[in-house]
Design a protein around this motif. Structure first.
Motif, mmCIF file in Angstrom:
data_model
loop_
_atom_site.group_PDB
_atom_site.id
_atom_site.type_symbol
_atom_site.label_atom_id
_atom_site.label_comp_id
_atom_site.label_asym_id
_atom_site.label_seq_id
_atom_site.Cartn_x
_atom_site.Cartn_y
_atom_site.Cartn_z
ATOM 1 N N PHE A 189 2.082 24.503 -41.202
ATOM 2 C CA PHE A 189 3.066 24.800 -39.871
ATOM 3 C C PHE A 189 2.709 24.164 -38.760
ATOM 4 O O PHE A 189 3.673 23.548 -37.980
ATOM 5 C CB PHE A 189 3.070 26.286 -39.565
ATOM 6 C CG PHE A 189 4.024 27.057 -40.453
ATOM 7 C CD1 PHE A 189 5.562 27.161 -39.912
ATOM 8 C CD2 PHE A 189 3.545 27.998 -41.724
ATOM 9 C CE1 PHE A 189 6.336 27.877 -40.679
ATOM 10 C CE2 PHE A 189 4.735 28.579 -42.338
ATOM 11 C CZ PHE A 189 5.870 28.564 -41.809
ATOM 12 N N VAL A 190 1.375 23.731 -38.499
ATOM 13 C CA VAL A 190 0.810 22.766 -37.575
ATOM 14 C C VAL A 190 1.673 21.204 -37.863
ATOM 15 O O VAL A 190 2.096 20.679 -36.842
ATOM 16 C CB VAL A 190 -0.606 22.503 -37.706
ATOM 17 C CG1 VAL A 190 -1.088 21.489 -36.775
ATOM 18 C CG2 VAL A 190 -1.297 23.806 -36.950
ATOM 19 N N LEU A 191 1.652 20.983 -39.098
ATOM 20 C CA LEU A 191 2.233 19.669 -39.424
ATOM 21 C C LEU A 191 3.589 19.603 -39.196
ATOM 22 O O LEU A 191 4.108 18.804 -38.598
ATOM 23 C CB LEU A 191 1.959 19.232 -41.068
ATOM 24 C CG LEU A 191 2.774 17.894 -41.594
ATOM 25 C CD1 LEU A 191 2.306 16.880 -40.682
ATOM 26 C CD2 LEU A 191 2.314 18.037 -42.823
ATOM 27 N N ILE A 192 4.467 20.729 -39.740
ATOM 28 C CA ILE A 192 5.556 20.833 -39.216
ATOM 29 C C ILE A 192 5.873 20.855 -37.514
ATOM 30 O O ILE A 192 7.118 19.940 -37.301
ATOM 31 C CB ILE A 192 6.363 21.815 -39.790
ATOM 32 C CG1 ILE A 192 6.456 22.021 -41.498
ATOM 33 C CG2 ILE A 192 7.830 22.349 -39.138
ATOM 34 C CD1 ILE A 192 6.856 23.378 -42.094
ATOM 35 N N ALA A 193 5.407 21.512 -37.122
ATOM 36 C CA ALA A 193 5.461 21.415 -35.605
ATOM 37 C C ALA A 193 5.111 20.263 -34.834
ATOM 38 O O ALA A 193 5.839 19.937 -33.720
ATOM 39 C CB ALA A 193 4.657 22.652 -34.935
ATOM 40 N N THR A 194 4.202 19.260 -35.416
ATOM 41 C CA THR A 194 3.730 18.053 -34.668
ATOM 42 C C THR A 194 4.667 16.879 -35.163
ATOM 43 O O THR A 194 4.235 15.781 -34.457
ATOM 44 C CB THR A 194 2.278 17.929 -34.650
ATOM 45 O OG1 THR A 194 1.751 17.889 -36.173
ATOM 46 C CG2 THR A 194 1.677 19.024 -33.829
ATOM 47 N N HIS A 195 4.959 17.029 -36.374
ATOM 48 C CA HIS A 195 5.444 15.722 -37.242
ATOM 49 C C HIS A 195 6.446 15.163 -36.210
ATOM 50 O O HIS A 195 6.433 13.648 -36.151
ATOM 51 C CB HIS A 195 6.108 16.281 -38.671
ATOM 52 C CG HIS A 195 6.564 14.985 -39.273
ATOM 53 N ND1 HIS A 195 7.267 14.933 -40.372
ATOM 54 C CD2 HIS A 195 6.173 13.693 -39.285
ATOM 55 C CE1 HIS A 195 7.668 14.003 -40.911
ATOM 56 N NE2 HIS A 195 6.917 12.952 -40.419
ATOM 57 N N PRO A 196 7.332 15.710 -35.606
ATOM 58 C CA PRO A 196 8.425 15.088 -34.790
ATOM 59 C C PRO A 196 7.654 14.209 -33.456
ATOM 60 O O PRO A 196 8.295 13.050 -33.349
ATOM 61 C CB PRO A 196 9.038 16.137 -34.037
ATOM 62 C CG PRO A 196 9.323 17.184 -35.139
ATOM 63 C CD PRO A 196 7.578 17.365 -35.691
ATOM 64 N N MET A 197 6.651 14.777 -33.128
ATOM 65 C CA MET A 197 5.980 13.733 -32.244
ATOM 66 C C MET A 197 5.263 12.656 -32.785
ATOM 67 O O MET A 197 4.921 11.641 -31.829
ATOM 68 C CB MET A 197 4.926 14.692 -31.443
ATOM 69 C CG MET A 197 5.487 15.831 -30.821
ATOM 70 S SD MET A 197 6.731 15.616 -29.477
ATOM 71 C CE MET A 197 5.661 15.505 -28.048
ATOM 72 N N MET A 198 4.998 12.756 -33.949
ATOM 73 C CA MET A 198 4.476 11.335 -34.717
ATOM 74 C C MET A 198 5.555 10.379 -34.582
ATOM 75 O O MET A 198 4.697 9.243 -34.471
ATOM 76 C CB MET A 198 3.821 11.726 -36.123
ATOM 77 C CG MET A 198 2.886 12.742 -36.491
ATOM 78 S SD MET A 198 2.696 12.897 -37.947
ATOM 79 C CE MET A 198 1.710 14.490 -38.106
ATOM 80 N N HIS A 199 6.744 10.601 -34.738
ATOM 81 C CA HIS A 199 7.816 9.777 -34.444
ATOM 82 C C HIS A 199 8.377 9.461 -33.221
ATOM 83 O O HIS A 199 8.926 8.409 -32.858
ATOM 84 C CB HIS A 199 8.825 10.162 -35.481
ATOM 85 C CG HIS A 199 8.480 10.049 -37.008
ATOM 86 N ND1 HIS A 199 8.801 9.197 -37.873
ATOM 87 C CD2 HIS A 199 8.063 10.845 -37.615
ATOM 88 C CE1 HIS A 199 8.172 9.145 -38.929
ATOM 89 N NE2 HIS A 199 7.651 10.298 -38.955
ATOM 90 N N ALA A 200 8.203 10.337 -32.303
ATOM 91 C CA ALA A 200 8.707 10.201 -31.019
ATOM 92 C C ALA A 200 8.690 9.166 -30.114
ATOM 93 O O ALA A 200 9.318 8.414 -29.559
ATOM 94 C CB ALA A 200 8.683 11.528 -29.918
ATOM 95 N N GLY A 201 7.273 8.370 -30.299
ATOM 96 C CA GLY A 201 6.928 7.339 -29.409
ATOM 97 C C GLY A 201 7.909 6.149 -29.759
ATOM 98 O O GLY A 201 8.019 5.073 -29.205
ATOM 99 N N GLN A 202 8.443 6.088 -31.233
ATOM 100 C CA GLN A 202 9.194 4.820 -31.418
ATOM 101 C C GLN A 202 10.580 4.890 -30.967
ATOM 102 O O GLN A 202 11.451 3.970 -31.047
ATOM 103 C CB GLN A 202 9.265 5.012 -33.179
ATOM 104 C CG GLN A 202 7.856 4.729 -33.754
ATOM 105 C CD GLN A 202 8.011 4.689 -35.430
ATOM 106 O OE1 GLN A 202 8.530 3.931 -35.925
ATOM 107 N NE2 GLN A 202 7.490 5.701 -35.860
ATOM 108 N N PHE A 203 10.895 6.291 -30.378
ATOM 109 C CA PHE A 203 12.285 6.162 -29.948
ATOM 110 C C PHE A 203 12.215 5.541 -28.466
ATOM 111 O O PHE A 203 13.348 5.160 -27.893
ATOM 112 C CB PHE A 203 12.644 7.660 -29.719
ATOM 113 C CG PHE A 203 13.022 8.226 -31.147
ATOM 114 C CD1 PHE A 203 14.356 8.735 -31.204
ATOM 115 C CD2 PHE A 203 12.284 8.518 -32.222
ATOM 116 C CE1 PHE A 203 14.791 9.449 -32.423
ATOM 117 C CE2 PHE A 203 12.516 9.222 -33.325
ATOM 118 C CZ PHE A 203 13.662 9.725 -33.522
ATOM 119 N N VAL A 204 11.265 5.625 -27.965
ATOM 120 C CA VAL A 204 11.121 4.986 -26.375
ATOM 121 C C VAL A 204 11.504 3.522 -26.479
ATOM 122 O O VAL A 204 12.126 3.101 -25.557
ATOM 123 C CB VAL A 204 9.716 5.134 -26.022
ATOM 124 C CG1 VAL A 204 9.521 4.721 -24.527
ATOM 125 C CG2 VAL A 204 9.624 6.814 -25.694
#
Length: 167
Positions: free
Chosen positions: A140-155
């Motif tokens: 569940f920690v992985l599920i909750a944080t996985h989007p943030m692993m990718h979010a920096g690529q959106f900037v």
């Protein structure tokens, strides 16, 4: 006075933050803009959104079988490692569909989490994940944080497209 924060509360808040960031970064992007790659060798945003959705679906199913909503036929395959090189817009969804699917899968994750006790979170995670994520709670920690692993690529995509700063 409110109740003491429990692990489920922290996981719920983390997932909500991740969802808010990804949604803010995507909601004003056109379907075509989602096919932008942040840099050479990176996956375009459409693939990344589909990857986040299919990964969360698969991870949730691995710890709470039957809890994840059904994804469209072929969705996981169109967002697999084998599909990263594709720029064929017909193989990917539009912004609204990705955000709706993301929301649906994340709502299912929160609903499943709400049914789990502290003891449930301490149970062993899926065997193939245990070297890095040993318990259900770790998944569940992985599920909750996985989007943030990718979010920096959106900037960088947003900057290249001249989009406003949203966070």
């Amino acid at each position: 006075m409110g109740h003491a924060m429990k692990a489920q509360d922290a996981l719920r808040a983390t997932a909500a933050t991740s969802k808010m960031v990804v949604t803010k970064y995507c909601e004003d992007l056109s379907d075509q803009e989602l096919l932008t790659r942040p840099a050479a060798g990176c996956n375009h945003l459409a693939w990344q959104l589909g990857h986040l959705i299919s990964s969360e679906h698969q991870l949730l199913e691995s710890v709470c079988p039957g809890a994840a909503p059904e994804l469209p036929d072929g969705f996981a395959e169109r967002h697999s490692k084998e599909a990263t090189a594709s720029d064929d817009a017909s193989q990917f969804c539009g912004t609204a569909e990705y955000l709706e699917l993301l929301s649906r899968v994340q709502d299912a994750t929160v609903a499943a989490l709400d049914k789990l006790s502290d003891a449930d979170l301490d149970q062993p995670g899926p065997e193939h994940m245990r070297p890095m994520f040993s318990t259900v709670g770790d998944i569940f920690v992985l599920i909750a944080t996985h989007p943030m692993m990718h979010a920096g690529q959106f900037v960088p995509v947003r900057r290249a497209l001249g989009k406003p700063i949203v966070i």
